[in-house]
Write a protein that holds these residues in place. Structure first.
Motif, mmCIF file in Angstrom:
data_model
loop_
_atom_site.group_PDB
_atom_site.id
_atom_site.type_symbol
_atom_site.label_atom_id
_atom_site.label_comp_id
_atom_site.label_asym_id
_atom_site.label_seq_id
_atom_site.Cartn_x
_atom_site.Cartn_y
_atom_site.Cartn_z
ATOM 1 N N THR A 1 0.855 -1.114 -0.184
ATOM 2 C CA THR A 1 0.134 -0.095 -0.091
ATOM 3 C C THR A 1 0.686 1.166 0.062
ATOM 4 O OG1 THR A 1 -1.626 -1.252 1.252
ATOM 5 C CG2 THR A 1 -1.910 1.106 1.187
ATOM 6 N N THR A 2 0.546 2.161 -0.807
ATOM 7 C CA THR A 2 1.493 3.364 -0.983
ATOM 8 C C THR A 2 1.024 4.372 -0.066
ATOM 9 O OG1 THR A 2 0.048 4.105 -2.748
ATOM 10 C CG2 THR A 2 1.866 2.879 -3.551
ATOM 11 N N GLU B 1 -5.195 -5.148 -0.231
ATOM 12 C CA GLU B 1 -4.133 -5.791 -0.960
ATOM 13 C C GLU B 1 -4.969 -7.100 -1.208
ATOM 14 O OE1 GLU B 1 -0.928 -6.190 1.795
ATOM 15 O OE2 GLU B 1 -0.941 -4.145 2.176
ATOM 16 N N SER C 1 2.323 -1.103 -7.681
ATOM 17 C CA SER C 1 1.196 -1.495 -7.139
ATOM 18 C C SER C 1 1.166 -3.086 -6.994
ATOM 19 C CB SER C 1 0.013 -0.853 -7.471
ATOM 20 O OG SER C 1 -0.336 0.184 -7.323
ATOM 21 N N SER D 1 -3.793 -1.651 -3.844
ATOM 22 C CA SER D 1 -4.344 -0.243 -4.290
ATOM 23 C C SER D 1 -3.677 0.905 -3.368
ATOM 24 C CB SER D 1 -5.778 -0.326 -3.884
ATOM 25 O OG SER D 1 -6.171 0.103 -2.417
#
Length: 386
Positions: free
Chosen positions: A8-9, A30, A61, A75
Motif C-alpha cells: 500500500t502506497t 491488498e 502496485s 491499491s
C-alpha cells in the motif's frame, strides 16, 4: 502473505487533509492471486514472466508473493469506495492481461483448487531464510488472502481498536470464504486456505493487548522465540501496519469479484470507525477467551456464510447470515458518514443472492461442472467477465 514490504502506497497530503477535515478514515486493499496454466487448471510458476508483462503505470502496485505461482497487488489509499474500485479494476484487469500475455491466467481464489505440483519459492533471500527456519509450511500452489488497511489516529487508539475488533472478525472471515476445493476435491471447508494458513506459528486471532507498549513487547518476544523473523511475519488476523498509520484486517480469502472485495472494505472501514468512536468514549474491548475466538474462526472457515457462526457475546451458534446482518446494523451510522450505506445495501443483497465464492464454486460442482470448469469460471470472474 505480504511477507516482504507491504504494497500500500503512502497517502497524499491532500487526501490526508480531506480525511482529517471531515473526520473520515481512508482505506486501501491488498489482494493475492494464484497464477494457473493457460490450458490446465493447475498452478504454474509464472510470476517472473507475468511481472515482465505488467504495464509500467501499474508496477508500483504489483509485487511478488512467497511462491512463484502467486502475485500480489495493493491499491493506493482512498477516501471513497468508487476510487478504490476504479483502482482495483485497473489492477485486476491489467494483471489478468499481463498473465495471459505470459501464457497463464490470473485467479482470485484462496488456494489451488486443482491438483498439481507444489510451487517453488520466489528467489529472494528473506524467503529462503523463512524456508530454512520454518520448513515446508506452505506446500502446494500457495494461499491467497485479502488485507484491508484502515487509517487510525494514533497507535494507542489502534491497539484498543484491535481489542474491540476481535469478536467481529470471524463474521467477516465467513463472508470472504472462497477456497472449498484443494487438490481437485471438496475439502469440506468453505475456506480451506484458513486451515492451511494456520500452520504458521504467528497466525491466529489477535491477543488481548494492554497498550501499544505491550504490543511491541509481544513482537519482540515472538522474534526472540524464533517464531518469526521480523515484524512482517506477525500474521495476526488484525494488526497495526509496520509502515503506515493503519489497522490491517487480514483474516479473509481473496474473493472472486470486486463486489465481494468492496463489501469487505466498506464494512471493515465502518467497523474501525465505529470502534475508534468507542475508544474515544472510553469503552474497552471484551476479553473474549482465545480458545473461544479460535473456535469462532474455525466455524467461519468450516461453514462460511451458508451455515452457522459463533456469537461471541452469547457463546451460542447462530446462522452466519444473521451475525453478518448484526454487524451491518451495528456499523450503519459510520456507513452513512462515509457515504457507503446505499452501496453496501446493494452489495449485501447481491451476496445474499449469489452466496460466497465458496458457495458459488460448490453450485457449479453440483451442476456437474468439472474442477477445470470451476477454475475457468474463477479466472473469468477475476477479470470481471461474469
Amino acid at each position: 502473505m505480504t511477507t516482504a514490504a507491504e504494497g500500500t502506497t503512502t497517502i497524499s497530503p491532500e487526501l490526508a487533509e480531506r480525511a482529517e477535515q471531515h473526520d473520515l478514515l481512508t482505506l486501501g486493499i491488498e489482494e493475492e492471486y494464484l497464477l494457473v496454466d493457460a490450458v490446465e487448471p493447475r498452478g504454474v510458476e509464472a510470476v517472473e514472466a507475468v511481472l515482465a508483462e505488467v504495464p509500467e503505470e501499474l508496477r508500483p502496485s504489483v509485487q511478488h508473493e512467497y511462491l512463484r505461482s502467486q502475485i500480489e497487488v495493493a491499491s493506493p489509499p482512498q477516501l471513497e469506495l468508487t476510487g478504490l474500485r476504479e483502482a482495483m479494476v485497473s489492477l485486476r484487469t491489467g494483471l489478468a492481461d499481463a498473465a495471459e500475455r505470459a501464457g497463464s491466467r490470473l485467479v482470485a481464489v484462496g488456494c489451488g483448487p486443482a491438483a498439481g505440483p507444489s510451487s517453488r519459492l520466489v528467489d529472494e533471500p528473506r524467503y529462503h531464510r523463512m524456508r530454512e527456519r520454518f520448513g515446508d509450511l506452505s506446500p502446494g500452489q500457495g494461499v491467497c488472502g485479502t488485507h484491508v488497511h484502515v487509517s487510525i489516529p494514533d497507535e494507542e487508539t489502534g491497539v484498543q481498536v484491535l481489542n474491540l475488533l476481535r469478536p467481529w472478525l470471524p463474521t467477516l472471515q465467513a463472508a470472504t470464504a472462497n477456497s472449498p476445493l484443494a487438490g481437485g476435491r471438496d475439502t469440506g471447508y468453505a475456506s480451506w486456505r484458513s486451515m492451511m494458513w494456520e500452520r504458521w506459528p504467528t497466525v491466529g486471532p489477535t491477543p488481548y493487548l494492554r497498550s501499544h507498549e505491550h504490543y511491541l513487547t509481544l513482537i519482540a518476544d515472538l522474534q526472540a522465540s524464533g517464531a518469526m523473523l521480523d515484524e512482517g511475519m506477525l500474521y495476526w488476523y488484525a494488526r497495526l501496519s509496520a509502515r503506515y498509520p493503519t489497522v490491517e484486517i487480514r483474516m479473509g480469502d481473496v474473493m472472486p469479484t470486486l463486489d465481494d472485495a468492496m463489501l469487505l472494505a466498506a464494512l471493515a472501514r465502518a467497523l474501525v470507525a465505529t470502534l475508534v468512536a468507542e475508544v474515544r468514549a472510553g469503552r474497552e474491548g471484551p476479553e473474549v477467551s482465545y480458545p473461544l475466538l479460535t473456535a469462532a474462526h474455525w466455524r467461519a472457515a468450516k461453514d462460511g456464510l451458508e451455515g452457522l457462526g459463533l456469537d461471541l457475546a452469547t457463546r451460542e451458534t447462530r446462522p452466519a447470515w444473521r451475525l453478518l446482518r448484526q454487524l451491518v446494523d451495528y456499523v450503519h451510522p459510520q456507513l452513512e458518514r462515509h457515504g457507503d450505506a446505499e452501496l453496501v445495501t446493494d452489495l449485501l443483497e447481491r451476496l445474499r443472492e449469489r452466496g460466497t465464492g465458496a458457495a458459488r464454486q460448490r453450485a457449479l460442482l453440483a451442476k456437474g461442472t468439472p474442477v477445470a470448469g470451476v477454475v475457468d469460471w474463477l479466472a473469468r470472474t477475476t477479470r470481471g467477465e461474469m
